[in-house]
Design a protein around this motif. Structure first.
Motif, PDB file in Angstrom:
ATOM      1  N   UNK A  20     -23.454  -3.609   2.467  1.00 24.00           N
ATOM      2  CA  UNK A  20     -22.370  -2.706   2.098  1.00 24.00           C
ATOM      3  C   UNK A  20     -22.922  -1.513   1.321  1.00 24.00           C
ATOM      4  N   UNK A  21     -22.968  -1.606  -0.006  1.00 30.47           N
ATOM      5  CA  UNK A  21     -23.363  -0.456  -0.799  1.00 30.47           C
ATOM      6  C   UNK A  21     -24.829  -0.089  -0.601  1.00 30.47           C
ATOM      7  N   UNK A  22     -25.716  -1.089  -0.535  1.00 32.82           N
ATOM      8  CA  UNK A  22     -27.129  -0.781  -0.332  1.00 32.82           C
ATOM      9  C   UNK A  22     -27.370  -0.001   0.943  1.00 32.82           C
ATOM     10  N   UNK A  32     -10.698  -2.185   1.317  1.00 38.19           N
ATOM     11  CA  UNK A  32      -9.557  -1.446   1.812  1.00 38.19           C
ATOM     12  C   UNK A  32      -9.100  -0.274   0.976  1.00 38.19           C
ATOM     13  N   UNK A  33      -9.494  -0.205  -0.280  1.00 36.29           N
ATOM     14  CA  UNK A  33      -9.120   0.938  -1.106  1.00 36.29           C
ATOM     15  C   UNK A  33     -10.053   2.106  -0.767  1.00 36.29           C
ATOM     16  N   UNK A  34      -9.529   3.293  -0.490  1.00 31.81           N
ATOM     17  CA  UNK A  34     -10.369   4.401  -0.023  1.00 31.81           C
ATOM     18  C   UNK A  34     -11.548   4.704  -0.931  1.00 31.81           C
ATOM     19  N   UNK A  35     -11.334   4.711  -2.239  1.00 33.39           N
ATOM     20  CA  UNK A  35     -12.416   5.056  -3.154  1.00 33.39           C
ATOM     21  C   UNK A  35     -13.387   3.903  -3.394  1.00 33.39           C
ATOM     22  N   UNK A  36     -13.093   2.742  -2.803  1.00 38.01           N
ATOM     23  CA  UNK A  36     -14.005   1.607  -2.893  1.00 38.01           C
ATOM     24  C   UNK A  36     -14.798   1.390  -1.614  1.00 38.01           C
ATOM     25  N   UNK A  37     -14.645   2.275  -0.650  1.00 48.42           N
ATOM     26  CA  UNK A  37     -15.439   2.163   0.566  1.00 48.42           C
ATOM     27  C   UNK A  37     -16.898   2.497   0.257  1.00 48.42           C
ATOM     28  N   UNK A  38     -17.841   1.777   0.853  1.00 45.46           N
ATOM     29  CA  UNK A  38     -19.258   1.969   0.511  1.00 45.46           C
ATOM     30  C   UNK A  38     -19.744   3.403   0.630  1.00 45.46           C
ATOM     31  N   UNK A  39     -19.337   4.097   1.687  1.00 50.54           N
ATOM     32  CA  UNK A  39     -19.818   5.467   1.874  1.00 50.54           C
ATOM     33  C   UNK A  39     -19.311   6.399   0.785  1.00 50.54           C
ATOM     34  N   UNK A  40     -18.097   6.152   0.294  1.00 53.33           N
ATOM     35  CA  UNK A  40     -17.545   6.987  -0.777  1.00 53.33           C
ATOM     36  C   UNK A  40     -18.313   6.752  -2.071  1.00 53.33           C
ATOM     37  N   UNK A  41     -18.559   5.483  -2.382  1.00 54.41           N
ATOM     38  CA  UNK A  41     -19.322   5.170  -3.603  1.00 54.41           C
ATOM     39  C   UNK A  41     -20.736   5.710  -3.494  1.00 54.41           C
ATOM     40  N   UNK A  42     -21.340   5.577  -2.323  1.00 57.32           N
ATOM     41  CA  UNK A  42     -22.723   6.032  -2.133  1.00 57.32           C
ATOM     42  C   UNK A  42     -22.870   7.514  -2.406  1.00 57.32           C
ATOM     43  N   UNK A  43     -21.842   8.287  -2.092  1.00 57.15           N
ATOM     44  CA  UNK A  43     -21.928   9.721  -2.354  1.00 57.15           C
ATOM     45  C   UNK A  43     -22.048   9.997  -3.847  1.00 57.15           C
ATOM     46  N   UNK A  53     -12.774 -12.810 -12.507  1.00 55.71           N
ATOM     47  CA  UNK A  53     -13.643 -13.949 -12.826  1.00 55.71           C
ATOM     48  C   UNK A  53     -14.946 -13.934 -12.060  1.00 55.71           C
ATOM     49  N   UNK A  54     -14.953 -13.389 -10.853  1.00 58.72           N
ATOM     50  CA  UNK A  54     -16.181 -13.331 -10.073  1.00 58.72           C
ATOM     51  C   UNK A  54     -16.688 -11.904  -9.952  1.00 58.72           C
ATOM     52  N   UNK A  55     -16.314 -11.068 -10.911  1.00 62.59           N
ATOM     53  CA  UNK A  55     -16.585  -9.637 -10.769  1.00 62.59           C
ATOM     54  C   UNK A  55     -18.043  -9.323 -10.567  1.00 62.59           C
ATOM     55  N   UNK A  56     -18.928  -9.912 -11.350  1.00 57.56           N
ATOM     56  CA  UNK A  56     -20.336  -9.540 -11.236  1.00 57.56           C
ATOM     57  C   UNK A  56     -20.948 -10.078  -9.951  1.00 57.56           C
ATOM     58  N   UNK A  57     -20.204 -10.890  -9.197  1.00 63.68           N
ATOM     59  CA  UNK A  57     -20.664 -11.306  -7.881  1.00 63.68           C
ATOM     60  C   UNK A  57     -20.324 -10.262  -6.819  1.00 63.68           C
ATOM     61  N   UNK A  58     -19.050  -9.811  -6.802  1.00 63.23           N
ATOM     62  CA  UNK A  58     -18.676  -8.973  -5.666  1.00 63.23           C
ATOM     63  C   UNK A  58     -18.602  -7.494  -5.991  1.00 63.23           C
ATOM     64  N   UNK A  59     -18.796  -7.101  -7.237  1.00 57.30           N
ATOM     65  CA  UNK A  59     -18.741  -5.684  -7.541  1.00 57.30           C
ATOM     66  C   UNK A  59     -20.019  -4.971  -7.150  1.00 57.30           C
ATOM     67  N   UNK A  60     -21.070  -5.720  -6.929  1.00 61.04           N
ATOM     68  CA  UNK A  60     -22.322  -5.081  -6.519  1.00 61.04           C
ATOM     69  C   UNK A  60     -22.503  -5.310  -5.022  1.00 61.04           C
ATOM     70  N   UNK A  61     -23.582  -5.902  -4.577  1.00 54.14           N
ATOM     71  CA  UNK A  61     -23.845  -5.885  -3.121  1.00 54.14           C
ATOM     72  C   UNK A  61     -24.656  -7.106  -2.711  1.00 54.14           C
ATOM     73  N   UNK A  62     -24.102  -8.277  -2.936  1.00 56.85           N
ATOM     74  CA  UNK A  62     -24.826  -9.505  -2.614  1.00 56.85           C
ATOM     75  C   UNK A  62     -25.234  -9.519  -1.150  1.00 56.85           C
ATOM     76  N   UNK A  63     -26.415 -10.122  -0.903  1.00 55.87           N
ATOM     77  CA  UNK A  63     -26.919 -10.195   0.473  1.00 55.87           C
ATOM     78  C   UNK A  63     -26.004 -11.082   1.319  1.00 55.87           C
TER      79      UNK A  63
END
Length: 242
Positions: A12-14, A195-206, A232-242
């Motif tokens: 995703x983000x990577x 699904x949130x527009x500003x949370x799409x990987x390409x938007x964050x990557x910019x 509760x699982x934020x640090x799991x899915x807020x980044x970019x787990x393999x």
């Protein structure tokens, strides 16, 4: 040609950061544990006309991580941008679950320190001397926003480590900014690709590209989280787990 090394690269983000920098002419070095998954990321970049290569390594294996970055430097010539964003996989979360603040133990923090602090220091110190010698370079590391801007007691063991990485990066930027190297921390509060527009990987990557270009702020607090989100699982899915 400049090169970005993305450590902890996921689909995703990577990958999105890799695509964004490749669009600007960067070569991309992807570093993570699973070689097959990395090859898929490389294929996306090369299919778009970019240059990329895979360098498998586990960030908790410090010698292997340093070797992967050395290999990337030898392959591409230099690493001009380092992006460090490891995240636990589903298997990791089973073997080393998140721990609430009142239940933190030394044992629950050690694996988090290995991933975020020791891995982060290893990656940065592998590329920093060359950047300082050249008088240019960018280092960006990503954690969940519980590293500082937000309080999320349900994942306290991870936040002890991510807060340590954040603190060092902010101090490192103050230390090296006048020597041509820019260091930034991204505190990410976004459900990537949900699904949130500003949370799409390409938007964050910019936003990462803008950080690299503007080179002014030592920290970006990227927040795009619905109010009802369970942290509760934020640090799991807020980044970019393999």
């Amino acid at each position: 040609m400049s090169t970005i090394a993305i450590v902890g690269a996921g689909p995703q983000l990577g990958l999105a950061i890799g695509r964004r920098f490749a669009a600007e002419g960067f070569s991309v070095a992807f570093i993570a544990r699973r070689e097959a998954a990395l090859r898929e990321l490389v294929d996306v970049i090369t299919a778009g006309g970019g240059e990329a290569a895979a360098f498998p390594a586990d960030v908790t294996d410090r010698p292997a991580l340093a070797a992967a970055l050395r290999d990337a430097e030898r392959h591409f010539g230099t690493i001009d941008v380092l992006e460090y964003s490891p995240a636990p996989s589903a298997v990791d979360m089973t073997s080393r679950p998140v721990v609430e603040a009142s239940e933190v133990t030394v044992e629950s923090v050690i694996p988090e320190l290995e991933m975020y602090v020791y891995g982060g220091i290893t990656a940065v110190q592998q590329v920093l001397p060359g950047m300082l010698e050249r008088g240019s370079g960018t280092i960006i590391a990503t954690t969940g926003a519980g590293s500082g801007p937000m309080i999320i007691p349900q994942v306290a063991n991870a936040q002890i480590a991510t807060a340590g990485l954040r603190n060092w990066l902010l101090n490192l930027n103050a230390s090296v900014a006048q020597r041509g190297v820019y260091v930034a921390h991204v505190a990410l509060a976004a459900a990537i690709g949900q699904g949130r527009p500003n949370s799409e990987p390409d938007v964050i990557a910019d936003a990462y590209w803008q950080l690299h270009q503007q080179r002014t702020e030592p920290e970006l607090f990227y927040q795009d989280m619905p109010e009802e989100q369970d942290f509760r699982l934020s640090d799991k899915f807020l980044t970019d787990a393999e």
